[in-house]
Design a protein around this motif. Structure first.
Motif, short mmCIF file in Angstrom:
data_model
loop_
_atom_site.label_atom_id
_atom_site.label_comp_id
_atom_site.label_asym_id
_atom_site.label_seq_id
_atom_site.Cartn_x
_atom_site.Cartn_y
_atom_site.Cartn_z
N SER A 153 0.83 -1.21 0.07
CA SER A 153 -0.11 -0.22 -0.05
C SER A 153 0.75 1.28 -0.12
O SER A 153 0.64 2.33 -0.78
CB SER A 153 -0.87 0.00 1.23
OG SER A 153 -1.88 -1.25 1.17
N ALA A 154 2.00 1.27 0.74
CA ALA A 154 2.78 2.75 0.96
C ALA A 154 3.37 2.66 -0.22
O ALA A 154 3.53 3.83 -0.95
CB ALA A 154 3.92 2.13 2.17
N GLU A 155 4.06 1.78 -0.98
CA GLU A 155 4.59 1.86 -2.21
C GLU A 155 3.89 2.35 -3.31
O GLU A 155 4.38 3.19 -4.15
CB GLU A 155 5.54 0.59 -2.70
CG GLU A 155 6.75 0.31 -1.70
CD GLU A 155 7.76 1.39 -1.66
OE1 GLU A 155 7.97 1.91 -2.72
OE2 GLU A 155 8.68 1.34 -0.78
N SER B 283 -4.80 7.75 -5.81
CA SER B 283 -5.54 8.49 -4.61
C SER B 283 -5.93 7.55 -3.75
O SER B 283 -6.18 7.89 -2.48
CB SER B 283 -6.59 9.30 -5.17
OG SER B 283 -7.61 8.60 -5.94
N ASP B 284 -6.03 6.01 -4.14
CA ASP B 284 -6.57 5.30 -3.03
C ASP B 284 -5.92 3.68 -3.68
O ASP B 284 -5.53 3.34 -4.85
CB ASP B 284 -8.02 5.01 -3.04
CG ASP B 284 -8.54 4.11 -1.99
OD1 ASP B 284 -8.14 4.39 -1.04
OD2 ASP B 284 -9.35 3.32 -2.21
N VAL B 285 -5.61 3.20 -2.51
CA VAL B 285 -5.15 1.82 -2.80
C VAL B 285 -5.68 0.81 -1.66
O VAL B 285 -5.65 1.07 -0.72
CB VAL B 285 -3.59 1.68 -2.46
CG1 VAL B 285 -3.05 0.19 -2.89
CG2 VAL B 285 -2.60 2.40 -3.43
N ALA C 189 8.62 -3.08 -2.81
CA ALA C 189 7.87 -3.66 -1.78
C ALA C 189 8.15 -4.88 -1.42
O ALA C 189 8.33 -5.30 -0.04
CB ALA C 189 6.44 -3.57 -1.70
N GLY C 190 8.85 -5.84 -2.52
CA GLY C 190 9.26 -7.02 -2.20
C GLY C 190 8.58 -8.22 -2.74
O GLY C 190 8.62 -9.23 -2.31
N TYR C 191 7.53 -7.72 -3.72
CA TYR C 191 6.30 -8.62 -4.14
C TYR C 191 6.40 -8.59 -5.61
O TYR C 191 7.36 -7.81 -6.22
CB TYR C 191 5.11 -8.53 -3.45
CG TYR C 191 5.40 -8.29 -1.84
CD1 TYR C 191 5.32 -9.54 -1.38
CD2 TYR C 191 5.54 -7.06 -1.47
CE1 TYR C 191 5.31 -9.28 0.14
CE2 TYR C 191 5.60 -7.16 0.08
CZ TYR C 191 5.83 -8.26 0.73
OH TYR C 191 5.64 -8.23 2.12
N ASP C 192 5.51 -9.69 -6.27
CA ASP C 192 5.72 -9.67 -7.56
C ASP C 192 4.17 -9.22 -8.19
O ASP C 192 3.36 -9.81 -7.72
CB ASP C 192 5.92 -11.12 -7.94
CG ASP C 192 7.28 -11.40 -8.03
OD1 ASP C 192 8.38 -10.46 -7.85
OD2 ASP C 192 7.80 -12.82 -7.55
#
Ligand SMILES: [Cu+2]
Length: 69
Positions: free
Chosen positions: A21-23, A31-33, A62-65
């Motif tokens: 969410s942060a990245e 504007s929204d996640v 973030a470390g994901y795919d």
């Protein structure tokens, strides 16, 4: 406003959700996640359509795919 749902692999807990969410929130125009941990779906609302490679880079940071959109 444009809403796009992406499929992200590798998230296992609330910490993963907040990292993604942060990245993704840091991308210009977002504007929204909303992240659904159970399904790995990340729904992003933005001013205009996002370049998938930009979203991929944020998820990767973030470390994901990012496996699909
Ligand atoms: Cu986690």
């Amino acid at each position: 406003m444009v809403t796009t749902t992406y499929q992200v692999q590798g998230m296992t807990c609330g910490h993963c959700v907040s990292s993604v969410s942060a990245e993704v929130s840091a991308i210009k125009g977002v504007s929204d996640v909303q992240v659904d941990l159970a399904t790995g779906q990340v729904t992003v609302t933005s001013e205009s359509p996002l370049d998938i490679e930009t979203v991929r880079a944020a998820v990767d940071e973030a470390g994901y795919d990012l496996v699909g959109a």
